[in-house]
Design a protein around this motif. Sequence first.
Motif, PDB file in Angstrom:
ATOM      1  N   PRO A 130      29.657  21.256  44.864  1.00 55.11           N
ATOM      2  CA  PRO A 130      30.109  21.938  43.641  1.00 55.11           C
ATOM      3  C   PRO A 130      31.517  21.473  43.238  1.00 55.11           C
ATOM      4  O   PRO A 130      32.369  21.226  44.086  1.00 55.11           O
ATOM      5  N   SER A 131      31.719  21.347  41.955  1.00 58.82           N
ATOM      6  CA  SER A 131      33.032  20.918  41.459  1.00 58.82           C
ATOM      7  C   SER A 131      33.975  22.109  41.382  1.00 58.82           C
ATOM      8  O   SER A 131      33.564  23.234  41.085  1.00 58.82           O
ATOM      9  N   LEU A 132      35.252  21.840  41.653  1.00 60.38           N
ATOM     10  CA  LEU A 132      36.272  22.886  41.589  1.00 60.38           C
ATOM     11  C   LEU A 132      36.985  22.876  40.238  1.00 60.38           C
ATOM     12  O   LEU A 132      37.123  23.895  39.579  1.00 60.38           O
ATOM     13  N   PHE A 133      37.453  21.701  39.842  1.00 64.71           N
ATOM     14  CA  PHE A 133      38.138  21.554  38.558  1.00 64.71           C
ATOM     15  C   PHE A 133      38.234  20.068  38.234  1.00 64.71           C
ATOM     16  O   PHE A 133      37.900  19.215  39.061  1.00 64.71           O
ATOM     17  N   ASP A 134      38.697  19.761  37.040  1.00 62.68           N
ATOM     18  CA  ASP A 134      38.839  18.375  36.589  1.00 62.68           C
ATOM     19  C   ASP A 134      40.312  18.020  36.425  1.00 62.68           C
ATOM     20  O   ASP A 134      41.134  18.858  36.026  1.00 62.68           O
ATOM     21  N   LEU A 135      40.636  16.788  36.753  1.00 65.16           N
ATOM     22  CA  LEU A 135      41.971  16.244  36.512  1.00 65.16           C
ATOM     23  C   LEU A 135      41.856  15.138  35.474  1.00 65.16           C
ATOM     24  O   LEU A 135      40.890  14.376  35.474  1.00 65.16           O
ATOM     25  N   TYR A 136      42.878  15.038  34.620  1.00 57.34           N
ATOM     26  CA  TYR A 136      42.804  14.107  33.504  1.00 57.34           C
ATOM     27  C   TYR A 136      43.976  13.122  33.547  1.00 57.34           C
ATOM     28  O   TYR A 136      44.981  13.344  34.213  1.00 57.34           O
ATOM     29  N   ALA A 137      43.814  12.040  32.806  1.00 59.29           N
ATOM     30  CA  ALA A 137      44.808  10.963  32.776  1.00 59.29           C
ATOM     31  C   ALA A 137      46.195  11.499  32.451  1.00 59.29           C
ATOM     32  O   ALA A 137      46.363  12.281  31.514  1.00 59.29           O
ATOM     33  N   GLY A 138      47.185  11.048  33.238  1.00 55.70           N
ATOM     34  CA  GLY A 138      48.569  11.413  32.987  1.00 55.70           C
ATOM     35  C   GLY A 138      49.062  12.609  33.766  1.00 55.70           C
ATOM     36  O   GLY A 138      50.276  12.839  33.848  1.00 55.70           O
ATOM     37  N   LEU A 139      48.142  13.389  34.368  1.00 56.40           N
ATOM     38  CA  LEU A 139      48.574  14.557  35.127  1.00 56.40           C
ATOM     39  C   LEU A 139      49.219  14.120  36.436  1.00 56.40           C
ATOM     40  O   LEU A 139      48.741  13.212  37.107  1.00 56.40           O
ATOM     41  N   GLU A 140      50.300  14.782  36.799  1.00 55.42           N
ATOM     42  CA  GLU A 140      50.987  14.484  38.057  1.00 55.42           C
ATOM     43  C   GLU A 140      50.476  15.421  39.142  1.00 55.42           C
ATOM     44  O   GLU A 140      50.343  16.629  38.914  1.00 55.42           O
TER      45      GLU A 140
END
Length: 208
Positions: free
Chosen positions: A190-200
Motif C-alpha cells: 500500500p502507498s503512504l504518500f507521493d513525493l514530487y519534483a523539487g521537494l526536499e
Amino acid sequence: SFQAGVAKYQDKKYDEARLSFTDALQKNPQSVQTLVNLALAQFQLGKKGEAVALLRKAQNLDPDFSTPQAALKFILPQLDVKEIPHEIQLWETVRSSFIVPFSMTAFLALNALAFFSTGWLFLVYFGKRRKALREDLPLPVFPLIPTVILAVFVSILGLTILKALDYRVPRGTIVSEKITVLSAPAEKSPSLFDLYAGLEVVLSSVEG
C-alpha cells in the motif's frame, strides 16, 4: 566547456548547453557557477526537479552567493506541487530563515565580532568601576549596550551550533516528477504518500 555552455545557452541551445555544463562540472564538481548554469539549462529543458537539486547544492557550497537563492525563489513557485500537506515545525522555519541563507564563515565572523565587542565594552566598564571604588566616586551605571551585544552573541552562537548540526543531516531533492512512498519494499505494498519534483527530503536508513 563552461564558456561553450554559456554560448550555447545564450543561443537557446539548452540541451547542448546542458552537456557542456555537465562536462565542466565533472572537471570541477565544486564550481558554484557551473552548478547554477547547469540548473538553468535543466530548467529551460523542463527538468525543474533537477534544477532545484543543483541550485540547493550550489547554495550549500556557497550560501553567500546570491544567485542560487534568487533562482530558487524564481523556480520553486513554478513547481507543480510546492509541498505535501504537513505541519510546519519551528525548526523548519528557523532553518529556512536563519540557517540556510548564511555560511558558517559568516556565523563565525559575527561571533568573533560580538565576542570581542562585548569583552572590550565590559572591560571598559569594570575599569571605570574599579577606579570609582578606589577613588570613592559614584559607581558608573551598568552599561546597556554590551548587555545587548552579549544577548546577540548568545543568539548567534546558538545559530552557529544549529548550523553545525544541520551539516550533519543528509538531505536530498526529488528530481523525478513523482515518487510514491510505499509501506513496505514490495511493489504491491500500500502507498503512504507521493513525493514530487523539487521537494526536499531528509535521508535516513533503516537497518534490519
